[in-house]
Design an enzyme around this catalytic site. Sequence first.
Site, PDB file in Angstrom:
ATOM      1  CD  GLU A 245      -2.746  -1.361   0.082  1.00  0.00           C
ATOM      2  OE1 GLU A 245      -2.963  -0.348  -0.622  1.00  0.00           O
ATOM      3  OE2 GLU A 245      -3.227  -2.474  -0.178  1.00  0.00           O
TER       4      GLU A 245
ATOM      5  CB  CYS B   7      -1.136   7.098   1.473  1.00  0.00           C
ATOM      6  SG  CYS B   7      -2.594   6.209   2.077  1.00  0.00           S
TER       7      CYS B   7
END
Length: 471
Positions: A213, A247
Amino acid sequence: MIDLQAVLTAQRAAFIGELPVSIATRKDRLKRAAAMISDHAEAFCDALSEDFGHRSREQSMLTDIAASVAPIRHAIKSVDSWAQRSKRPVQFPLGLLGAKAWVEYQPKGVVGVIAPWNFPVNLVMAPLAGIFAAGNRAMVKTSEFTPRVAALFEEVAGTYFAADELAFVSGGPEVGKAFASLPFDHLIFTGATSVGKHILHAAADNLVPVTLELGGKSPVIVGKGADLKQATERVALGKMLNAGQICLAPDYMLVEAGDEAAVVDGLRSAATAMYPTLLSNPDYTSVVNDRHFQRLTDLIDDARAKGANVEVVNPGNEDFGASNARKMPLHIVTEVTDDMAVMQEEIFGPVLPVRRYAGIEDAIAQVNRRDRPLGLYYFGGDAGERRRVLDRTIAGGVTLDDVIFHISMEELPFGGVGPSGMGAYHGRDGFMTFSHAKAVYKQARFDVAKLAGLKPPYGKATMASVKRQMG
């Protein structure tokens, strides 16, 4: 340093000894995981604020405490259905003869979790929801940039879990390298793309399956018919949450030339309304450390030096230069060009480039000439244009008419594509990621090999079987 291999060996031995892992055991671990966070919510919020220099308590409760417990609760409610075997059809005529086929979902074993610093509680616990639901055990490497959170995990975990169920490991890059090199049954890493490459190399030596991720430059496209006030308020909220250290934070905006001034005004107004002051505002989080603060400052300086306009949204006229709080106001950057570092690196802070585009195909082209992002955001009322954006861009996930929200939908897979990641988790998809889908075939009691011409001497039945398979 802790003997990592010994911990892994103990966990794997306990896992093998326990098989099969009952649904009741999985739910018990999930309940203990939720309790570990709920019981120590205040302590985790304190630790988060210490690690960041200042972090909003309410934000921490939302993004790290509630957002950790919610996916675990969802897994507890859902694991019975997730774990059911999946019946599969059998080719003619085997099904008529009594053959059967199905898929069983087995735990993989011991899963390694390498967690980042930006949401250092949630990005440990959200993967654990799927890991425990699937029946695995876990080892977690916490971030060295949030040492107080890491220490708290190590302090409280033993009250809720045996070390052969869940173990926490802390330390710097050397520990991280050793951890990534362990022969786990699966490894999930959340963090920077540059580090993700090293994780993948380390895992490859043991052929460990990896979920990455990562991040990237998640664009916002402001399209036809967009409500500019609503769009800019939602972008500003997403950009300033956790001081942009997300993110999935909107990384840059693409706007029609005629909308640019209104977009900048909207961002300024929204930021001012949410954060009329910043330095002493308990709702606004600090940049995590001096190194990251300097990196953001360098991005801004580089953009200015190369001709960008930088507007600092500072409604309280505060003196940030005289403060050591690492609070950084929103910086809106216009006249941005591709040679500026702010358009080459993931920003990960409250700095927002706004770029013009000429027609939706130009906006799509600007997105597509960059690495595929973790998130993409589109605001607009034109269904055809929206479909065009969805069809002609590739991103890990999309939120329409808002930013970031797709990550909070527990039954949507969360993951990147290419440089923004590989694999996905959350909800059922997380259960599948951390499970082995084992194919099971039960043969009919008849002599199928003879009937199908599979037994020598070959003859008419053999060629009939060939013809049937070739259709």
